[in-house]
Motif scaffolding. Structure first.
Motif, PDB file in Angstrom:
ATOM      1  N   PRO A   1       0.834  -1.212   0.000  1.00 33.13           N
ATOM      2  CA  PRO A   1       0.000   0.000   0.000  1.00 33.13           C
ATOM      3  C   PRO A   1       0.867   1.259   0.000  1.00 33.13           C
ATOM      4  O   PRO A   1       2.018   1.233   0.452  1.00 33.13           O
ATOM      5  N   SER A   2       0.301   2.320  -0.503  1.00 34.60           N
ATOM      6  CA  SER A   2       1.082   3.556  -0.590  1.00 34.60           C
ATOM      7  C   SER A   2       1.345   4.129   0.796  1.00 34.60           C
ATOM      8  O   SER A   2       2.345   4.788   1.034  1.00 34.60           O
ATOM      9  N   GLU A   3       0.451   3.866   1.742  1.00 33.17           N
ATOM     10  CA  GLU A   3       0.643   4.400   3.087  1.00 33.17           C
ATOM     11  C   GLU A   3       1.014   3.265   4.039  1.00 33.17           C
ATOM     12  O   GLU A   3       0.326   2.251   4.084  1.00 33.17           O
ATOM     13  N   SER A   4       2.096   3.405   4.761  1.00 36.46           N
ATOM     14  CA  SER A   4       2.499   2.355   5.694  1.00 36.46           C
ATOM     15  C   SER A   4       1.651   2.444   6.949  1.00 36.46           C
ATOM     16  O   SER A   4       0.995   3.456   7.218  1.00 36.46           O
ATOM     17  N   PHE A   5       1.687   1.408   7.770  1.00 38.86           N
ATOM     18  CA  PHE A   5       0.910   1.392   9.004  1.00 38.86           C
ATOM     19  C   PHE A   5       1.356   2.525   9.938  1.00 38.86           C
ATOM     20  O   PHE A   5       0.555   3.212  10.548  1.00 38.86           O
TER      21      PHE A   5
END
Ligand code: SF4
Lengths: 232, 469
Positions: B451-455
């Motif tokens: 995903p483009s945004e990490s956790f």
């Protein structure tokens, strides 16, 4: 060194490492049983095995139920004469030409009145003749209610082949030979034979069977197709 | 080709064979019903397992003592006891007996140890006619196959296949009735029994206390094998020992319950010697061959020694999701299923057979079902560990090294993550290619999109709400 010595040596060497005892987390110290050659069993199988009940009546019912499930015929008769009648009826119904038996307390009086030829096995008997018999009639050591089993030996039941070569095996038993369970059967065998066991002890549970074709039950794979048990 | 890649190839074919799956599912479904019904009759099945495990532990951990007892008592009644360190010695011993008797034909009842030492091939090479008498074994012998399962050798075949086989090999008329098929085999084998010179059997238990071999079977073929031929040979693994006669009161019903859901198997027969003076019949000579064949090596491994407790009931095969999907022949071993995966590396070499320990979901169904409580699935893990310790996989170690290094350095981790996320769309088209380094994984599965945004970022940027929401 002999092969025997080498194998035993490898075993002794291997056993220097301990293995954990089942249900005991730490490796147990292995002690050689030494003095008492066969230490008692660590438990009593009777506590875990299927229940059998106390009375003869319960044992009889259980044996009958097991026999029915195994497709064996079981008859609980009042007297030797009833057994004679049943055997003679069977002989005419199944048109026996010849049956095989062995000399014995029950077999001898019952087989002498059969309406067909009787082959009484003696050492050096002709196995082809035995194979051609319609039925084998033998005595036994015990009946085991727990599993519907007939326990016999080559001493009590006319050798190794009589109970397995003819297509129909008929077992003659006295009522007092009915025992509760397998532990009782082994105890009974010990008591009867002491240290001098016959060279074959067979626990027969139902007629010969196989499920090797699509796991479908077929009777009479190699041994008898029919097993009849008469207790009197 | 290595054993591992052969295993993989066969597994791939069988696992996608729906017909195979159907046959095995039906057979084992019936088995499960019968087994559970039978288990429920025990007052305490877990108690019985514990006692069985402790009894076998006692036997195996004093094996030298009990084996000596066993052999001395057998010899006292005229049985010849032979000791074989390996397969070729066992074959030589048996061949020597057969040649001394100038035997021409041999009738055999089921013995997995005979499969283990490839006895039939050796006897046939020496010019003997060998006939398997157990129906399932006869069927696989006629097909020139190995047994599919240690208890149900022919469970992978349908009646149609067996009928066609009998038609071709025995010249019988086609029939789809299992009873008629069984009777064809019965007729053919009767003749063989009456003329065979030698009878060869296996054994299920060796009773130290009384010097007896106990043989379990349903058909009566082992009874005949031990009654008619003049010479009888019994091949036993040294681990078959139990201490006392009375132990059978527990082991025989447990074996029957777990093997085929029976209260007791059709014939459980104890043999204590050849024909004695005064006895009506039986073999004139009885030879018992005790086989080591790497069992002492397994014995030396304290951690896995309990694998020698196995009573070969086959229950662990029946519940194993791997066995049920890849089938018995895929293993390419004498002993298949969980127990086969545990012991084959000890019997035939860890590096060659470690892949079997990898082919496991570690669900533990085998350990849970085993009547003698062998810790099967942990032994699979131990085999994996031992194999890696003995021959480390450098590539794998390096990969984990890099991964470990990265996870400890947030900045580096972030950069690598960023790069991978950018190039992932470009590599997706290659993931089904045969040369893809992660092929075993990517061929049947899609790698999730990074995903483009990490956790971490999501956590930092999430809308702040009150504590108790
Ligand atoms: S390992 Fe246990 S379950 Fe598997 S065959 Fe042996 S005794 Fe049976």
């Amino acid at each position: 060194m002999t092969e025997k010595g080498q194998i035993l040596n490898r075993i002794r060497l291997a056993l220097k490492t301990n293995a954990p005892r089942p249900g005991h987390p730490a490796p147990a110290q292995v002690k050689n049983p030494g003095g008492s050659h066969h230490p008692p069993s660590p438990g009593e199988p009777r506590n875990w095995l299927p229940k059998v009940g106390e009375s003869v009546e319960e044992h009889r019912t259980l044996f009958a139920r097991n026999a029915a499930e195994l497709k064996a015929d079981f008859h609980w008769l009042d007297s030797l004469e009833d057994a004679r009648k049943l055997l003679n009826d069977m002989a005419s119904r199944e048109v026996w030409q010849k049956v095989a038996t062995h000399a014995g307390e029950c077999t001898s009086p019952l087989c002498s009145t059969l309406p067909c030829k009787v082959l009484t096995l003696s050492p050096g008997y002709d196995r082809n003749e035995l194979e051609s018999c319609n039925a084998g009639i033998s005595e036994c050591d015990f009946l085991v209610a727990q599993t519907g089993t007939v326990a016999l030996t080559n001493q009590s039941a006319g050798g190794r082949a009589l109970s397995v070569l003819p297509p129909h095996h008929i077992v003659l038993a006295r009522k007092h030979q009915l025992l509760a369970d397998l532990p009782a059967a082994f105890a009974g065998l010990r008591q009867k034979y002491g240290d001098n066991f016959p060279t074959m002890i067979s626990l027969i549970t139902g007629p010969s069977r196989t499920g090797d074709i699509e796991r479908i039950l077929v009777l009479g794979a190699h041994g008898p197709k029919k097993l009849t048990i008469l207790a009197f | 080709m290595s054993f591992a890649s052969e295993f993989r190839n066969r597994a791939r074919v069988v696992a996608s064979n729906l017909r195979h799956r159907q046959i095995i599912r039906t057979a084992l479904g019936n088995y499960e019903t019968a087994r559970d019904r039978r288990k429920a009759t025990y007052q305490d099945w877990q108690g019985a397992r514990q006692l069985a495990a402790e009894t076998k532990w006692e036997a195996i951990n004093h094996l030298d003592h009990y084996l000596l007892d066993f052999s001395t008592r057998l010899e006292a009644r005229g049985t010849k006891v032979h000791w074989a360190s390996n397969a070729s010695q066992a074959r030589e011993i048996i061949l020597a007996i057969v040649q001394e008797k100038q035997a021409r034909s041999v009738i055999k009842s089921k013995a997995m140890t005979a499969e283990e030492i490839h006895l039939n091939e050796a006897l046939e090479k020496a010019g003997l006619k060998v006939v398997e008498s157990d129906l399932g074994e006869l069927i696989v012998q006629l097909r020139r196959e190995t047994p599919y399962h240690i208890v149900f050798p022919s469970m992978h075949l349908t009646r149609e296949e067996i009928s066609a086989l009998f038609e071709k090999e025995l010249g019988s008329a086609p029939t789809l009735d299992p009873e008629e098929l069984t009777m064809i085999a019965r007729r053919v084998l009767r003749g063989k029994y009456l003329t065979a010179d030698i009878g060869i059997t296996g054994g299920n238990f060796a009773v130290a206390e009384t010097g007896m071999v106990s043989i379990t079977e349903n058909e009566g073929n082992a009874r005949l094998t031990a009654a008619l031929p003049k010479t009888m040979i019994t091949l036993l693994g040294i681990e078959k020992i139990i201490p006392r006669l009375d132990d059978l009161a527990l082991f025989l019903p447990m074996l029957a319950t777990m093997g085929a859901g029976q209260a007791l198997t059709g014939y459980n027969t104890l043999y204590g010697g050849p024909r004695q003076p005064g006895e009506l019949d039986g073999p004139e000579e009885w030879h018992v061959v005790l086989l080591d064949n790497h069992r002492t090596e397994l014995l030396a491994d304290g951690e896995q020694r309990d694998a020698l407790h196995c009573i070969r009931c086959g229950a662990c095969l029946n519940v194993c999701p791997i066995f049920r999907n890849v089938g018995g022949h895929t293993y390419g071993t004498t002993y298949s299923g969980p127990i086969g995966s545990v012991i084959t590396p000890h019997l035939r070499g860890l590096q060659d057979w470690k892949h079997l320990s990898g082919a496991s979901s570690l669900c533990g169904a085998c350990t849970e079902t085993c009547p003698v409580k062998i810790d099967l699935h942990h032994h699979l893990l131990q085999n994996r560990r031992n194999a890696a310790q003995e021959r480390p996989d450098n590539l794998e170690e390096a990969a984990f090294g890099v991964f470990g290094w990265l996870t400890r350095r947030p900045a580096a981790w972030k950069t690598v993550r960023f790069i991978l996320q950018k190039i992932q769309p470009l590599t997706r088209q290659f993931q089904k290619k045969p040369w893809h380094p992660a092929k075993p994984w990517t061929q049947t599965r899609d790698l999730p999109v990074i995903p483009s945004e990490s956790f971490r970022d999501w956590w930092k940027n999430r809308p702040k709400t009150s504590k108790h929401d």
